[in-house]
Scaffold this active site. Structure first.
Site, PDB file in Angstrom:
ATOM      1  N   HIS A  65       1.582   4.549  -2.964  1.00 17.24           N
ATOM      2  CA  HIS A  65       1.469   6.139  -2.776  1.00 17.24           C
ATOM      3  C   HIS A  65       2.927   6.620  -3.475  1.00 17.24           C
ATOM      4  CE1 HIS A  65      -2.041   6.198  -0.221  1.00 17.24           C
ATOM      5  NE2 HIS A  65      -1.331   5.528   0.679  1.00 17.24           N
ATOM      6  N   HIS A  95      -6.991   7.986  -1.027  1.00 16.27           N
ATOM      7  CA  HIS A  95      -7.316   6.498  -0.990  1.00 16.27           C
ATOM      8  C   HIS A  95      -8.620   6.525  -1.374  1.00 16.27           C
ATOM      9  CE1 HIS A  95      -4.518   7.072   2.364  1.00 16.27           C
ATOM     10  NE2 HIS A  95      -4.097   6.142   2.168  1.00 16.27           N
ATOM     11  N   HIS A 143       0.858  -1.142   0.044  1.00 16.76           N
ATOM     12  CA  HIS A 143      -0.047  -0.025  -0.078  1.00 16.76           C
ATOM     13  C   HIS A 143       0.998   1.246   0.039  1.00 16.76           C
ATOM     14  CE1 HIS A 143      -3.234   2.497   1.965  1.00 16.76           C
ATOM     15  NE2 HIS A 143      -2.214   3.255   2.209  1.00 16.76           N
ATOM     16  N   GLU A 144       1.912   1.312   0.957  1.00 10.51           N
ATOM     17  CA  GLU A 144       2.695   2.483   1.080  1.00 10.51           C
ATOM     18  C   GLU A 144       3.381   2.624  -0.270  1.00 10.51           C
ATOM     19  OE1 GLU A 144       2.201   4.563   3.244  1.00 10.51           O
ATOM     20  OE2 GLU A 144       0.890   3.203   4.533  1.00 10.51           O
TER      21      GLU A 144
END
Ligand code: NAG
Ligand code: NAG
Ligand code: NAG
Ligand code: NAG
Ligand code: NAG
Ligand code: NAG
Ligand code: NAG
Ligand code: ZN
Length: 657
Positions: free
Chosen positions: A240, A340, A236-237
């Site tokens: 970004h 998100h 997920h990170e």
């Protein structure tokens, strides 16, 4: 004679919520570097797997334990990075990545030039180059940086200061990550496990090419059951930094590599961190006027990603052809808001703002990556998103209040939402896919929720005047309540989770009243509405918590067989009651389990006619196992001690039987 002996076992921690600690970079924290592509073609050719190289910040690495380092180095990082390397394709760099230097005092001049038909620029520093160039919170190694370019204020006497290194840059990479393991202030906030941010973009298509990722060492768990969460958090990170960030939307390109948003050619003043000044072809604000809430309506503002692949995927997903785009999170702090997917609509999609359960990366997220214009995606690496699937425009464009009311009026299940308040007696359920014991996260708040988030005109057993105090425990989901996995806690320590597939979640034998078995071949089954009971020759213990549990099963002869304590119980029809009467760990256990539908568990299910069914029933006869003193037990005259086992959560709710 009645005797109470309360055993305090566990408290319950509902909604283990890990939040994302992302904060978009500020202007001045992102540099723009020219990387020679070696191509002479104008169009993008994203046909090579993305190559991510990573370097550790040695200083912070020294300070973490070897166990944690091993987990990060040997599993979490390689798996997370490899996933994106497989899932995304780019036009590869032929030349090494050389990162740009930061100018002292940020005083920069730009020298423009054309390369392969594209306009580029080299920055020159007026006051000289900074001693260190940071990427996020990490100092970029000297030999990864371009030479220092300086000019006088009037643009004269420009020169490059040669470096000491014979070779500069990072070869065979399209993205470079600097990985640190510092316990920063951001780590201490909430339950942040990791965060990542891009720090440099290339000047041809503005694709991010370097980033910093920090893993919060105190949040790293070395327990095997937490590994999946850790990997998914890291994936997920990384995303970004690769493109899913409000600070990058303005740079997204179309398929021909042309800008969609108009950009200042040096990227400075147009830097956007809150969604304003981004083309409606990328991000759109829509007001849903008749958003139903408790006793009325409000105007509900939403932000949507409106790029072509995302629109297609999100319409397909919900089966709603008029949906304008994929809704972004409209709550939360700086890095959660707009960066998100909306939690109410995409619950367990891994790119929502909090981790609650079973995270997956869906086609919608991969579509967003394609719509950056920098990547193509391999959709076979997407995982299926069950939440909201084919639920239509009523689900995708209306409040959960309206959805719940609509389903109730049609006498249908209000799934995926729920309306059972967490309270005494604690009654658990199963998640839809039966992979976990679960609870409805509907709770009472101390203060009344904002009008916009009051989602009920009716909740079973709740007084009308207090409805405004009730909502789901996940705020980002607009307080819409839903079924969620949870965690058991004892003395503030997490003891076990509720997912069936982890054998680590097995209760201790003396606490395993419902004869559960967690492990790779287990699924969640419901109990009937009666409490489980344990007896020996002198005492009866009743358990104030039941409702569902994890059990082993096997499939054969076209039927599903539940295996409890090495005894096999065969299910002949859905919801048939299996009465359990088994001796285990010095107690006779009594309770009832409900059969699942065979096809929920097995592939080769058969339906039998009455005659074969009877044959099957005698073939798989249910076994009975009673205590030696069972005759005594059934005698009503015997004074038995009844013990009610309750959970710390219900400390004030002793019941005398
Ligand atoms: C870290 O992982 C890499 C491979 O992913 C391996 O080559 C290296 O030896 C590991 N380092 C340590 C100290 O275990
Ligand atoms: C280059 O190397 C010399 C000698 O090792 C050193 O004194 C000097 O500071 C170095 N310059 C830079 C820019 O690193
Ligand atoms: C976004 O930032 C700009 C400039 O920094 C500011 O003028 C604008 O009000 C902000 N918009 C929102 C919605 O916060
Ligand atoms: C996409 O991923 C699948 C599954 O890993 C793989 O079999 C396939 O070769 C990949 N496609 C491309 C074009 O790399
Ligand atoms: C999609 O919605 C249409 C009506 O809007 C319905 O007829 C169709 O069955 C739905 N498809 C699926 C797969 O649910
Ligand atoms: C509570 O609200 C429901 C639905 O609005 C209504 O039918 C019911 O009469 C109300 N009960 C009380 C006690 O006001
Ligand atoms: C089930 O049987 C296995 C092998 O016979 C044995 O090792 C295990 O202890 C038994 N489990 C229970 C709960 O009785
Ligand atoms: Zn995030």
């Amino acid at each position: 004679m009645c005797h109470i002996f309360p055993l305090l076992l566990f408290t319950l921690l509902i909604g283990l919520v890990l939040s994302c600690g992302y904060i978009p970079p500020k202007p001045g924290e992102v540099q723009h570097a020219f990387i020679e592509s070696g191509h002479s073609i104008h169009k993008r050719e994203a046909d090579h797997n993305l190559r991510i190289k990573y370097f550790y910040d040695e200083e912070s690495l020294k300070r973490i334990t070897i166990d944690k380092f091993r987990i990060i180095n040997n599993t979490v990082l390689p798996e997370a990075i490899n996933y994106w390397q497989q899932a995304l394709f780019v036009k590869p760099f032929m030349a090494p990545i050389k990162l740009n230097r930061k100018c002292l005092n940020d005083r920069t001049l730009y020298s423009e030039f054309i390369h392969n038909g594209y306009q580029h620029f080299h920055p020159y520093c007026v006051d000289g180059c900074d001693e260190h160039t940071l990427c996020g919170e990490v100092v970029i190694p000297e030999n990864h940086l371009e030479e220092c370019r300086v000019c006088e204020m009037n643009g004269e006497n420009c020169q490059t200061v040669p470096t000491n290194y014979s070779e500069v840059g990072i070869r065979d990479a399209d993205f470079v990550f600097y990985i640190s393991t510092m316990q920063t202030d951001r780590c201490n906030k909430g339950s942040t496990v990791a965060y990542a941010v891009h720090c440099q973009q290339e000047t041809t298509f503005n694709r991010p090419i370097a980033g910093h990722a920090n893993i919060c060492p105190d949040s790293i768990s070395t327990k095997p059951q937490d590994l999946d969460t850790l990997i998914s958090t890291f994936k997920h990170e990384i995303l970004h930094a690769l493109g899913f960030s409000v600070s990058l939307y303005a740079f997204y390109r179309d398929f021909d590599g042309n800008t969609i948003n108009s950009l200042n050619k040096h990227m400075g003043p147009y830097f956007i961190s809150n969604g304003t000044r981004i083309s409606q072809k990328i991000l759109r604000r829509v007001t849903r006027d008749n958003w139903k809430v408790h006793k009325g309506e409000v105007a509900h503002k939403v932000y949507l990603i409106t790029t072509p692949n995302v629109i297609k995927e999100v319409r397909d997903h919900f089966n709603c052809s008029k949906l304008e785009g994929a809704e972004l999170e409209n709550q939360g702090e700086d890095g959660t808001y707009l960066t998100h997917w909306e939690k109410r609509l995409f619950e367990n999609e891994a790119m929502t703002g909090t981790h609650t359960q079973n995270p997956i990366f869906s086609r919608i997220t991969l579509a967003l990556m394609e719509d950056t214009g920098w990547y193509r995606a391999n959709y076979s690496l997407a995982q299926p998103l069950e939440w909201g699937k084919n639920l239509g425009c009523d689900f995708a464009m209306k409040s959960c209040k309206e959805w719940i009311d609509l389903k109730r009026s049609q006498k249908q299940s209000i799934h995926p939402f729920c309306d059972k308040v967490k309270k005494d007696p604690l009654q658990t359920e199963c998640t839809d896919n039966r992979d976990s014991v679960a609870l409805c996260n509907l709770r009472e708040y101390d203060e009344m929720l904002d009008k916009e988030f009051q989602n009920f005109d009716y909740i079973p057993n709740v007084r009308n005047e207090t409805l405004g105090y009730y909502g789901g425990s996940v705020a980002l989901a607009d307080y819409c309540p839903y079924i969620q996995e949870f965690t058991w806690k004892l003395n503030d320590e997490i003891v076990r989770g509720s997912k069936c597939s982890f054998s680590e979640n097995n209760p201790l034998p003396e606490k395993n009243f419902a004869l559960e078995q967690y492990g790779p071949n287990s699924k969640c089954l419901n109990h009937n509405s009666e409490m489980w009971e344990e007896r020996n020759c002198f005492e009866i213990r009743q358990w104030q918590h039941w409702g569902s549990g994890c059990y082993n099963y096997r499939c054969s002869d076209g039927l599903v067989h539940i295996i409890i304590n090495n005894h096999t119980f065969t299910c002949f029809e859905e919801n048939a009651e299996i009465n359990i009467h088994l001796y285990y760990s010095n107690w006779l256990h009594k309770g009832t389990i409900l059969c699942p539908k065979c096809s929920e568990f097995c592939e080769n299910c058969e339906s039998f006619n009455a005659e074969t069914l009877n044959q099957m029933k005698s073939k798989f006869k249910m076994e009975k196992h009673n205590l030696k003193c069972s005759s005594i037990l059934s005698s009503p005259s015997l004074p038995l001690t009844v013990i009610v086992i309750i959970f710390m959560f219900y400390i004030n709710l002793f019941i005398w039987i």
